[in-house]
Every structure is written in C-alpha cells, then in structure tokens.
Scaffold this active site. Structure first.
Site, PDB file in Angstrom:
ATOM      1  N   LYS A 294     -41.415 -18.288  19.319  1.00 27.57           N
ATOM      2  CA  LYS A 294     -42.282 -19.408  19.693  1.00 27.57           C
ATOM      3  C   LYS A 294     -42.114 -20.633  18.788  1.00 27.57           C
ATOM      4  O   LYS A 294     -41.539 -20.536  17.694  1.00 27.57           O
ATOM      5  CB  LYS A 294     -43.742 -18.943  19.662  1.00 27.57           C
ATOM      6  CG  LYS A 294     -44.074 -17.870  20.700  1.00 27.57           C
ATOM      7  CD  LYS A 294     -45.572 -17.566  20.681  1.00 27.57           C
ATOM      8  CE  LYS A 294     -45.943 -16.529  21.724  1.00 27.57           C
ATOM      9  NZ  LYS A 294     -47.401 -16.320  21.780  1.00 27.57           N
TER      10      LYS A 294
ATOM     11  N   TYR B 238     -47.335 -17.517  32.056  1.00 26.70           N
ATOM     12  CA  TYR B 238     -48.700 -17.235  31.609  1.00 26.70           C
ATOM     13  C   TYR B 238     -49.687 -17.231  32.774  1.00 26.70           C
ATOM     14  O   TYR B 238     -50.846 -17.609  32.614  1.00 26.70           O
ATOM     15  CB  TYR B 238     -49.110 -18.244  30.525  1.00 26.70           C
ATOM     16  CG  TYR B 238     -48.420 -17.995  29.198  1.00 26.70           C
ATOM     17  CD1 TYR B 238     -48.613 -16.801  28.498  1.00 26.70           C
ATOM     18  CD2 TYR B 238     -47.556 -18.932  28.643  1.00 26.70           C
ATOM     19  CE1 TYR B 238     -47.964 -16.555  27.289  1.00 26.70           C
ATOM     20  CE2 TYR B 238     -46.907 -18.687  27.429  1.00 26.70           C
ATOM     21  CZ  TYR B 238     -47.121 -17.488  26.762  1.00 26.70           C
ATOM     22  OH  TYR B 238     -46.480 -17.244  25.570  1.00 26.70           O
TER      23      TYR B 238
ATOM     24  N   PHE C 208     -58.486 -21.894  27.543  1.00 20.13           N
ATOM     25  CA  PHE C 208     -57.497 -22.261  26.525  1.00 20.13           C
ATOM     26  C   PHE C 208     -56.078 -22.365  27.076  1.00 20.13           C
ATOM     27  O   PHE C 208     -55.138 -22.607  26.327  1.00 20.13           O
ATOM     28  CB  PHE C 208     -57.545 -21.286  25.339  1.00 20.13           C
ATOM     29  CG  PHE C 208     -57.452 -19.833  25.725  1.00 20.13           C
ATOM     30  CD1 PHE C 208     -58.610 -19.065  25.849  1.00 20.13           C
ATOM     31  CD2 PHE C 208     -56.227 -19.231  25.950  1.00 20.13           C
ATOM     32  CE1 PHE C 208     -58.527 -17.719  26.193  1.00 20.13           C
ATOM     33  CE2 PHE C 208     -56.141 -17.891  26.298  1.00 20.13           C
ATOM     34  CZ  PHE C 208     -57.304 -17.129  26.428  1.00 20.13           C
TER      35      PHE C 208
ATOM     36  N   ARG D 277     -43.237  -4.317  21.096  1.00 22.56           N
ATOM     37  CA  ARG D 277     -44.672  -4.630  21.017  1.00 22.56           C
ATOM     38  C   ARG D 277     -45.243  -4.154  19.677  1.00 22.56           C
ATOM     39  O   ARG D 277     -46.040  -4.843  19.050  1.00 22.56           O
ATOM     40  CB  ARG D 277     -45.443  -3.966  22.166  1.00 22.56           C
ATOM     41  CG  ARG D 277     -45.176  -4.540  23.534  1.00 22.56           C
ATOM     42  CD  ARG D 277     -45.821  -5.878  23.770  1.00 22.56           C
ATOM     43  NE  ARG D 277     -47.269  -5.833  23.877  1.00 22.56           N
ATOM     44  CZ  ARG D 277     -48.010  -6.881  24.220  1.00 22.56           C
ATOM     45  NH1 ARG D 277     -47.440  -8.057  24.486  1.00 22.56           N
ATOM     46  NH2 ARG D 277     -49.312  -6.793  24.293  1.00 22.56           N
TER      47      ARG D 277
ATOM     48  N   THR E  76     -52.271  -9.462  19.159  1.00 22.41           N
ATOM     49  CA  THR E  76     -52.169 -10.900  19.470  1.00 22.41           C
ATOM     50  C   THR E  76     -52.665 -11.781  18.324  1.00 22.41           C
ATOM     51  O   THR E  76     -52.014 -12.761  17.959  1.00 22.41           O
ATOM     52  CB  THR E  76     -52.980 -11.209  20.753  1.00 22.41           C
ATOM     53  OG1 THR E  76     -52.583 -10.293  21.776  1.00 22.41           O
ATOM     54  CG2 THR E  76     -52.719 -12.635  21.218  1.00 22.41           C
TER      55      THR E  76
ATOM     56  N   ARG F 157     -46.295 -10.336  13.306  1.00 22.67           N
ATOM     57  CA  ARG F 157     -47.480 -11.197  13.296  1.00 22.67           C
ATOM     58  C   ARG F 157     -48.337 -10.942  12.057  1.00 22.67           C
ATOM     59  O   ARG F 157     -48.882 -11.870  11.462  1.00 22.67           O
ATOM     60  CB  ARG F 157     -48.282 -10.979  14.583  1.00 22.67           C
ATOM     61  CG  ARG F 157     -47.580 -11.546  15.817  1.00 22.67           C
ATOM     62  CD  ARG F 157     -48.221 -11.027  17.099  1.00 22.67           C
ATOM     63  NE  ARG F 157     -47.757 -11.711  18.291  1.00 22.67           N
ATOM     64  CZ  ARG F 157     -48.077 -11.344  19.528  1.00 22.67           C
ATOM     65  NH1 ARG F 157     -48.868 -10.289  19.719  1.00 22.67           N
ATOM     66  NH2 ARG F 157     -47.633 -12.014  20.572  1.00 22.67           N
TER      67      ARG F 157
ATOM     68  N   ASN G 187     -48.641 -17.154  16.743  1.00 18.77           N
ATOM     69  CA  ASN G 187     -48.335 -15.753  16.420  1.00 18.77           C
ATOM     70  C   ASN G 187     -46.847 -15.447  16.567  1.00 18.77           C
ATOM     71  O   ASN G 187     -46.445 -14.295  16.727  1.00 18.77           O
ATOM     72  CB  ASN G 187     -49.219 -14.805  17.240  1.00 18.77           C
ATOM     73  CG  ASN G 187     -49.018 -14.957  18.728  1.00 18.77           C
ATOM     74  OD1 ASN G 187     -48.138 -15.711  19.169  1.00 18.77           O
ATOM     75  ND2 ASN G 187     -49.812 -14.253  19.521  1.00 18.77           N
TER      76      ASN G 187
ATOM     77  N   HIS H  40     -43.424 -13.768  21.515  1.00 20.03           N
ATOM     78  CA  HIS H  40     -43.889 -13.119  22.742  1.00 20.03           C
ATOM     79  C   HIS H  40     -43.024 -11.892  22.977  1.00 20.03           C
ATOM     80  O   HIS H  40     -41.813 -11.939  22.767  1.00 20.03           O
ATOM     81  CB  HIS H  40     -43.745 -14.066  23.947  1.00 20.03           C
ATOM     82  CG  HIS H  40     -43.849 -13.345  25.264  1.00 20.03           C
ATOM     83  ND1 HIS H  40     -45.067 -13.059  25.855  1.00 20.03           N
ATOM     84  CD2 HIS H  40     -42.900 -12.796  26.068  1.00 20.03           C
ATOM     85  CE1 HIS H  40     -44.846 -12.387  26.986  1.00 20.03           C
ATOM     86  NE2 HIS H  40     -43.545 -12.217  27.140  1.00 20.03           N
TER      87      HIS H  40
ATOM     88  N   GLU I 196     -39.770 -10.487  33.559  1.00 18.98           N
ATOM     89  CA  GLU I 196     -39.609 -11.569  32.576  1.00 18.98           C
ATOM     90  C   GLU I 196     -38.147 -11.775  32.189  1.00 18.98           C
ATOM     91  O   GLU I 196     -37.717 -12.918  31.996  1.00 18.98           O
ATOM     92  CB  GLU I 196     -40.479 -11.277  31.341  1.00 18.98           C
ATOM     93  CG  GLU I 196     -41.968 -11.365  31.656  1.00 18.98           C
ATOM     94  CD  GLU I 196     -42.857 -11.228  30.433  1.00 18.98           C
ATOM     95  OE1 GLU I 196     -42.368 -10.778  29.371  1.00 18.98           O
ATOM     96  OE2 GLU I 196     -44.049 -11.581  30.536  1.00 18.98           O
TER      97      GLU I 196
END
Ligand code: ADP
Length: 153
Positions: free
Chosen positions: A9, A49, A57, A85, A91, A102, A112, A115, A126
């Site tokens: 990110k 998303y 948000f 994960r 998160t 994270r 964070n 993804h 994805e």
C-alpha cells in the site's frame, strides 16, 4: 499450490518499506508469480473494496489507496492465502501481534502497509482482477515441491 493477491500500500511506498514488506513474504518461502506497480483508479477501487463501499470511511480508503501507486503481487505457495493473512496480522496495526508485518511496521487501521486476499475464492477473483494470465509465471516447480516435502521424508 495456491495463489494469492497482495497489494503493497501507499504508506509502505511512502515510508520506503516496500522492499521490507516484500522480503517478509519471500523469507517465508512464498514465490513471486507476478509483480507490477499500478495506480488504482476509482473503478478499480470500487470493485476491490466493494464490501466496504457503503461504509462512511470508504472515501478515506479510496483517497489513501490512490495517493501513490501500489505494488501488486501474486504470491504462490502451499496454503498461500492463509499463510499470507497470518504474516500480515489483523487489520488494525496497533492491535496486530508483534512478528506480523502490520504488528511490527504498521501505524493504524488504514496505514497497515499491505492487503492480502482473505479466502481462496477471493484470491482467485483478486488475482484475475490485477493480472492477466500472461503476467503470471511458474518456475522451478520441482525445487519448490522438494522444499515443501522435505519434512515429510
Ligand atoms: P483487511 O485489509 O484486513 O482484509 P478489510 O477488508 O476489512 O481488512 O478492510 C480493507 C482495508 O480498509 C483495511 O486494510 C484498512 O486499510 C481499511 N479500513 C478498514 N476498516 C477501516 C476503518 N474503520 N477506518 C479506516 N480504514 C479502514
């Protein structure tokens, strides 16, 4: 063998942590099947998303995720979705366990760093969202199979 979709990110790129994040996955033995830099646009953000599109948000996420390009990765390995994960942690970075990406490096819920697809089904969707088949590569399958099987001999 599974494939999963990782996005490095904007906070990772802005902080100079893209290589560190990528290293965490490589060090665990995940294989890079695909990698590219991409600027997320509104259409891609809404699709990616969509499960958050009606949250208050969502505009903040969209603004944050398009602040800089991101690095899209397709990683491959045994149980790659679950392994990635776990490597990421929960998160909210401040609640994520030390030892996770994270938990060690992230600063907030939004910043964070990374993804990772949340299920095998999502991962298939994805990966196809971000990569064309010709952008994905398989190599050294015999060596990888040997490394995964070596503790079962
Ligand atoms: P994850 O990325 O852990 O799978 P989600 O799919 O629930 O989490 O959320 C997607 C991303 O949206 C998160 O990684 C985070 O960057 C952002 N996000 C989620 N919830 C919030 C929130 N309450 N405030 C700000 N950003 C959020």
């Amino acid at each position: 063998m599974e494939r999963t979709l990782i996005l490095i990110k904007p906070d990772a790129l802005a902080r100079g942590l893209a290589g560190t994040v990528l290293s965490r996955f490589e060090q665990k033995g995940l294989k890079i099947a695909g990698m590219k830099m991409i600027q997320l646009d509104d259409a891609l953000l809404k699709e990616h998303y969509s499960h958050l599109a009606d949250k208050p948000f969502f505009p903040t996420i969209a603004e944050f995720m398009s602040r800089t390009p991101v690095i899209a990765l397709c990683l491959e390995g045994l149980e790659a979705v679950e392994v990635c994960r776990k490597l990421c942690g929960v998160t909210n970075s401040r609640k994520a366990d030390p030892g996770t990406i994270r938990g060690d490096l992230g600063m907030s819920m939004q910043a964070n760093l990374v993804h990772a697809s949340d299920s095998v089904e999502t991962a298939q969707t994805e990966v196809a969202r971000f990569f064309q088949p010709k952008e994905l590569f398989s190599y050294e399958p015999a060596l990888i199979a040997y490394l995964y099987a070596s503790d079962e001999r």
